[in-house]
Design a protein around this motif. Structure first.
Motif, PDB file in Angstrom:
ATOM      1  N   ASN A 233       0.791  -1.225   0.000  1.00 13.46           N
ATOM      2  CA  ASN A 233       0.000   0.000   0.000  1.00 13.46           C
ATOM      3  C   ASN A 233       0.829   1.284   0.000  1.00 13.46           C
ATOM      4  OD1 ASN A 233      -2.144  -1.702   0.026  1.00 13.46           O
ATOM      5  ND2 ASN A 233      -3.004  -1.020   1.958  1.00 13.46           N
ATOM      6  N   ASP A 238       2.164   8.760   0.524  1.00 12.60           N
ATOM      7  CA  ASP A 238       1.379   8.424  -0.668  1.00 12.60           C
ATOM      8  C   ASP A 238      -0.109   8.371  -0.347  1.00 12.60           C
ATOM      9  OD1 ASP A 238       3.743   8.132  -2.151  1.00 12.60           O
ATOM     10  OD2 ASP A 238       3.941   6.033  -1.559  1.00 12.60           O
ATOM     11  N   ILE A 239      -0.445   7.797   0.803  1.00 16.15           N
ATOM     12  CA  ILE A 239      -1.842   7.664   1.195  1.00 16.15           C
ATOM     13  C   ILE A 239      -2.493   9.030   1.354  1.00 16.15           C
ATOM     14  CG2 ILE A 239      -3.388   6.876   3.048  1.00 16.15           C
ATOM     15  CD1 ILE A 239      -1.336   4.624   3.554  1.00 16.15           C
ATOM     16  N   ARG A 241      -1.497  11.864   0.115  1.00 17.02           N
ATOM     17  CA  ARG A 241      -1.516  12.585  -1.165  1.00 17.02           C
ATOM     18  C   ARG A 241      -2.710  12.131  -2.017  1.00 17.02           C
ATOM     19  NH1 ARG A 241       3.532  11.837  -5.059  1.00 17.02           N
ATOM     20  NH2 ARG A 241       2.642   9.728  -5.018  1.00 17.02           N
ATOM     21  N   LYS A 242      -3.039  10.842  -1.921  1.00 15.46           N
ATOM     22  CA  LYS A 242      -4.142  10.315  -2.732  1.00 15.46           C
ATOM     23  C   LYS A 242      -5.506  10.573  -2.097  1.00 15.46           C
ATOM     24  CE  LYS A 242      -1.336   6.520  -4.607  1.00 15.46           C
ATOM     25  NZ  LYS A 242      -1.111   5.050  -4.579  1.00 15.46           N
ATOM     26  N   LYS A 243      -5.581  10.387  -0.773  1.00 15.26           N
ATOM     27  CA  LYS A 243      -6.879  10.453  -0.109  1.00 15.26           C
ATOM     28  C   LYS A 243      -7.210  11.833   0.438  1.00 15.26           C
ATOM     29  CE  LYS A 243      -7.125   5.590   1.298  1.00 15.26           C
ATOM     30  NZ  LYS A 243      -7.333   4.652   2.432  1.00 15.26           N
ATOM     31  N   GLY A 356      -5.278  17.530   0.345  1.00 15.00           N
ATOM     32  CA  GLY A 356      -4.360  17.370  -0.762  1.00 15.00           C
ATOM     33  C   GLY A 356      -2.921  17.617  -0.364  1.00 15.00           C
TER      34      GLY A 356
END
Length: 433
Positions: A233, A238-239, A241-243, A356
């Motif tokens: 995952n 990363d999490i 930034r995406k969510k 974001g």
């Protein structure tokens, strides 16, 4: 002087007066994950077993938690108690039917762990109950070496770049693992390389549900490569930034995962392990949704008291750097607590601080660190967004005086209380709906 332990008592009152303290914005924030048992099961049994908390273990067993339930890595309570030298817990778990030869995902039994840390009394107890060690002498190796023929680097897939070099996805003995290459500037310097290998040998002995597992070092003549478990995952960075914004229960669960991993490092015996580079990029998530702390290459082992090291201002990431580090002062374990607070702020225990990206993401990291070190600058915590217990946690954790910051053990207790409150509120919301 009020501490988080004092506030834990206050939270009991806060639990009763929830609706009078939280505004309608906060109450709607928990409904997305209402009544999900995300944190039930064996996890607290594992945690209490690793701490030697007999009362906690008895409480969980009294709830009917299966003694042999394991985490995602197939680590049981008996594994952790054996690893940590908690003799009384080992005896208790065995009396309650713990499987003495339960094998984790790396082929280790509780006896393998007990031998790795030279807990002779526990080894005798496990052996008397039929315990075996399938790892044999390998479980006591200073640093596991893996033959280069076992990993085909020509078939490797580049998946990222770490603090010391590139990170590749490779297959080792049929399993996908992460291969981390070390820059030539490190690998070519014998002294630096030897010290790095000592760090890896230490990492190899660590066993905790919230710590990324080190697997071994590839025998290479031209470069240094080490293998760790691969967490599909990706990183917390990363999490986020995406969510973007996370719901409150998930945010608290993430904070607890990080705090538990860091508490394990800080309570390591005979010397505490200080991470020194705790950032969202160094927190990874497994397929079960659990967060694990990784990359201890910048960590050092404290000698004696919890002070004494001096770090250069360039150590670690400026954005998460404690003021005393930036000022090149002596430091202790509390530098990790400061970094933790900034991560929690980004993970969004509040309502709008992460949409974001962090609210200060556009600011130059070094200038940000300078302002925190010399102007006592901290992220803004509006009362309308952050309930008082959350504000208290963050303010204590990034306190300008390192001695005033709480320990991770105190943080865990505090967060568990907040988690209970959120779960109660979520369930009440379900009933209303």
């Amino acid at each position: 002087m009020r501490t988080l332990l004092d506030c834990n008592c206050e939270i009991l009152v806060f639990r009763v007066t929830w609706n009078s303290i939280f505004n309608h914005k906060w109450s709607t924030f928990v409904q997305q994950v209402a009544c999900q048992n995300l944190w039930d099961g064996p996890y607290r049994l594992l945690f209490c077993s690793s701490k030697g908390d007999k009362d906690g273990v008895m409480q969980e067993l009294g709830k009917g938690v299966d003694t042999n339930l394991a985490d995602y890595d197939k680590r049981t309570a008996l594994h952790l108690a054996s690893c940590e030298g908690c003799t009384e817990i080992v005896v208790l778990l065995l009396e309650r039917g713990a499987h003495v030869n339960f094998v984790d995902r790396w082929g280790r039994t509780p006896l393998s762990d007990a031998r790795s840390f030279d807990h002779q009394d526990i080894c005798k107890i496990l052996e008397s109950h039929g315990g075996i060690d399938p790892m044999g002498l390998d479980s006591q190796a200073s640093c596991c070496e893996i033959d280069s023929t076992e990993v085909d680097m020509n078939e490797a897939t580049l998946i990222g770049e770490g603090a010391y070099g590139e990170i590749y996805l490779v297959k080792w003995r049929g399993t996908e693992v992460a291969a981390k290459t070390i820059r030539s500037s490190i690998a070519s310097n014998k002294i630096v390389k030897d010290n790095f290998l000592k760090e890896l040998a230490l990492w190899q002995k660590l066993r905790h549900p919230n710590i990324v597992q080190f697997l071994g070092v590839l025998k290479q003549t031209d470069r240094l490569i080490f293998l760790t478990e691969y967490l599909r995952n990706g990183s917390l960075y990363d999490i986020l930034r995406k969510k973007g914004r996370l719901d409150s229960l998930t945010a608290v669960a993430y904070a607890l995962d990080i705090a538990r991993g860091m508490n394990y490092l800080h309570q390591h015996k005979p010397h505490a392990i200080i991470h020194r580079d705790l950032t969202p990029r160094n927190v990874l998530q497994n397929e079960a949704g659990r967060l694990k702390v990784t990359d201890f290459g910048l960590s050092k082992i404290t000698q004696g008291k919890d002070v004494g090291y001096k770090m250069t201002g360039g150590t670690g990431s400026y954005r998460y750097m404690a003021p005393e580090v930036y000022r090149r002062e002596s430091y202790g374990k509390s530098v990790d607590v400061f970094s933790f607070a900034l991560i929690v702020h980004e993970v969004n225990l509040g309502h709008i601080m992460f949409q974001g990206g962090p609210s200060n993401r556009g600011e130059d990291p070094e200038k940000l660190a300078d302002k925190r070190a010399y102007e006592d600058s901290r992220p803004y915590l509006p009362s309308i967004v952050y309930p008082e217990p959350i504000k208290k946690l963050l303010q204590d954790c990034w306190h300008k005086n390192p001695d005033r910051r709480p320990t991770f053990e105190e943080i865990i207790l505090y967060l568990e209380n907040i988690q209970d409150i959120l779960s109660i509120k979520a369930c009440c919301s379900c009933v209303v709906l």
